[in-house]
Design an enzyme around this catalytic site. Sequence first.
Site, PDB file in Angstrom:
ATOM      1  N   HIS A 118       0.638  -1.222  -0.184  1.00  0.00           N
ATOM      2  CA  HIS A 118      -0.294   0.111  -0.165  1.00  0.00           C
ATOM      3  C   HIS A 118       0.478   1.277  -0.021  1.00  0.00           C
ATOM      4  CE1 HIS A 118       1.046  -0.650   4.568  1.00  0.00           C
ATOM      5  NE2 HIS A 118       0.727   0.185   4.518  1.00  0.00           N
ATOM      6  N   HIS A 140       3.806   7.050   3.815  1.00  0.00           N
ATOM      7  CA  HIS A 140       4.511   5.887   3.911  1.00  0.00           C
ATOM      8  C   HIS A 140       4.160   5.450   2.382  1.00  0.00           C
ATOM      9  CE1 HIS A 140       2.071   3.889   6.516  1.00  0.00           C
ATOM     10  NE2 HIS A 140       1.601   3.224   5.783  1.00  0.00           N
ATOM     11  N   GLU A 184       7.661   0.996   4.929  1.00  0.00           N
ATOM     12  CA  GLU A 184       7.104   0.311   5.524  1.00  0.00           C
ATOM     13  C   GLU A 184       7.416  -1.531   4.937  1.00  0.00           C
ATOM     14  OE1 GLU A 184       2.935   0.625   6.183  1.00  0.00           O
ATOM     15  OE2 GLU A 184       3.133  -0.891   8.076  1.00  0.00           O
TER      16      GLU A 184
HETATM   17 CO    CO Z   1       1.202   1.362   6.215  1.00  0.00          CO
END
Ligand code: CO
Length: 134
Positions: free
Chosen positions: A7, A79, A130
């Site tokens: 994502h 992020h 991430e």
């Molecule tokens: Co995230």
Amino acid sequence: MIGRLNHVAIAVRNLEAAVATYKDALGAKVSEATAEPEHGVTVVFVELPNTKIEFLEPLGENSPIAKFLERNPDGGIHHVCYEVDDILAARDQLKARGARVLGDGNPKIGAHGKPVLFLHPKDFLGTLTELEQV
Ligand code: CO
């Protein structure tokens, strides 16, 4: 090491406005809002054919995205999240190359119930990165 883009997270001041923009202007499929007090955010998922966008709205005091929104009053990309098969192996490999892992360096259970780590933006092109074990 890295696999799919899981994502892209966008910090927003106002979830309703963000949802309206993606629903009405872009015709996107958007989830209900979910409060995640343990992560200090309320989240909405935008389902795309090949990945997800997550809107993050601050929730409560000390939200991890409050400072970001101070610096970026219009919101913005917070992020990116990449999938890995083995998060501990990925972490050790990255640390051996000098990359900094945020927090205590150990994976935490993320918003999707899977282990995640965050890598320092200064080591990854100015972008908070991430890793999620899938
Ligand atoms: Co995230």
